[in-house]
Design a protein around this motif. Structure first.
Motif, short mmCIF file in Angstrom:
data_model
loop_
_atom_site.label_atom_id
_atom_site.label_comp_id
_atom_site.label_asym_id
_atom_site.label_seq_id
_atom_site.Cartn_x
_atom_site.Cartn_y
_atom_site.Cartn_z
N UNK A 1 -8.21 -6.74 -16.30
CA UNK A 1 -9.23 -5.98 -17.02
C UNK A 1 -10.18 -5.28 -16.05
N UNK A 2 -10.36 -3.98 -16.33
CA UNK A 2 -11.29 -3.20 -15.50
C UNK A 2 -11.90 -2.12 -16.40
N UNK A 3 -13.05 -2.44 -16.96
CA UNK A 3 -13.75 -1.49 -17.82
C UNK A 3 -14.45 -0.43 -16.97
N UNK B 1 -18.04 -8.94 -25.04
CA UNK B 1 -16.58 -8.80 -25.08
C UNK B 1 -16.07 -9.73 -26.17
N UNK B 2 -15.23 -9.20 -27.04
CA UNK B 2 -14.62 -10.00 -28.11
C UNK B 2 -13.11 -10.01 -27.92
N UNK B 3 -12.49 -11.09 -28.40
CA UNK B 3 -11.02 -11.22 -28.38
C UNK B 3 -10.64 -11.99 -29.64
N UNK C 1 -11.69 -12.28 -14.99
CA UNK C 1 -11.77 -10.82 -15.15
C UNK C 1 -12.80 -10.46 -16.24
N UNK C 2 -12.82 -11.22 -17.31
CA UNK C 2 -13.78 -10.98 -18.38
C UNK C 2 -15.20 -11.19 -17.86
N UNK D 1 -13.65 -22.03 -18.56
CA UNK D 1 -14.73 -21.06 -18.73
C UNK D 1 -15.87 -21.35 -17.77
N UNK D 2 -16.25 -22.61 -17.65
CA UNK D 2 -17.34 -22.96 -16.74
C UNK D 2 -16.93 -22.72 -15.29
#
Length: 257
Positions: free
Chosen positions: A106-108, A115-117, A137-138, A222-223
């Motif tokens: 991911x590269x916005x 950000x939602x998924x 990446x998020x 996540x942490x």
């Protein structure tokens, strides 16, 4: 042959044939439920955002909703070109920026506040290293204090081992069938979509796979990526998740500066 595949069926790339039928078969009903849960949780946690991205955006329904109802700048990201074709049509008047990307890379164009998924996007990553890479990446594409909201299927599925579940999709003019099997040892959900074209006798078959992850391991990853866990909710009730719900919604935040 196994899994109900016959000589009259041809394999197709995931979503390549399903994309034009997706909204009528699955997309609209899933969007309605996702929108309701999102609005409730955003209110509950007081989440504010000016820039957003919906990753695994599919046909773009949720990305369009974010743009139209929240008045924010929105990126829609998906790795299926066929789904993005439908998203471009759905979002034609919404000015959503659609990007063909794999979320592991991911590269916005610039970092966002949200950000939602939705609808099992993260479960399509079939190994722990892939999911952990996506989380990093998020995190990199969020602004400080930004949120990541996503759903996830867990290993607590009600499906019986070795049994195939059949679900009919789509309109009568172009019927499709899902064949679903659950492997609890591998925690893999195998979904075969058989699509009949009204203009052809040949059936198209798409093979989709998802891996279930436990809330504990996902929270740890996540942490590790730098997130704070703000909430884990049962997707069916939106109560704080306890026991072993089939699907959860997780709210994670990148630490403010």
């Amino acid at each position: 042959m196994s899994n109900g595949i016959t000589a009259t069926q041809r394999f197709a790339r995931p979503y390549s044939r399903l994309a034009p039928l997706y909204d009528s078969a699955l997309g609209i009903s899933n969007f309605i439920a996702t929108r309701s849960a999102f609005e409730a949780l955003v209110r509950r946690y007081g989440i504010q955002f000016r820039w957003a991205a919906d990753i695994g955006c599919g046909t773009g329904l949720f990305a369009c909703y974010l743009k139209q109802c929240w008045g924010v700048l929105v990126f829609g990201v998906d790795r299926s070109p066929e789904m993005l074709v439908v998203a471009e049509r759905n979002c034609a008047r919404s000015n959503v920026c659609l990007l063909l990307q794999d979320i592991r890379c991911l590269r916005l164009p610039y970092p966002v506040d949200l950000i939602t998924a939705n609808f099992d996007t993260m479960n399509h990553l079939l190994t722990a290293p892939e999911l952990r890479l996506a989380f990093r990446r998020i995190w990199e594409n969020l602004r400080p204090g930004g949120h990541f909201i996503f759903d996830l299927i867990t290993p607590c599925q009600p499906l019986r081992v070795g049994q195939t579940y059949i679900r009919r999709l789509g309109p009568a003019s172009c019927p499709s069938v899902q064949r679903i099997r659950w492997n609890p040892r591998q925690r893999i959900l195998s979904i075969y979509v058989i699509i009949r074209s009204p203009s052809s006798e040949v059936l198209s078959l798409e093979a989709h796979r998802e891996r279930a992850y436990s809330p504990v391991e996902v929270g740890r990853w996540l942490m590790d990526a730098g997130f704070i866990i703000r909430g884990v909710h049962d997707a069916a009730t939106l109560r704080v998740a306890t026991g072993c719900p089939q699907r959860i919604i997780i709210l994670a935040q990148k630490k403010p500066v």
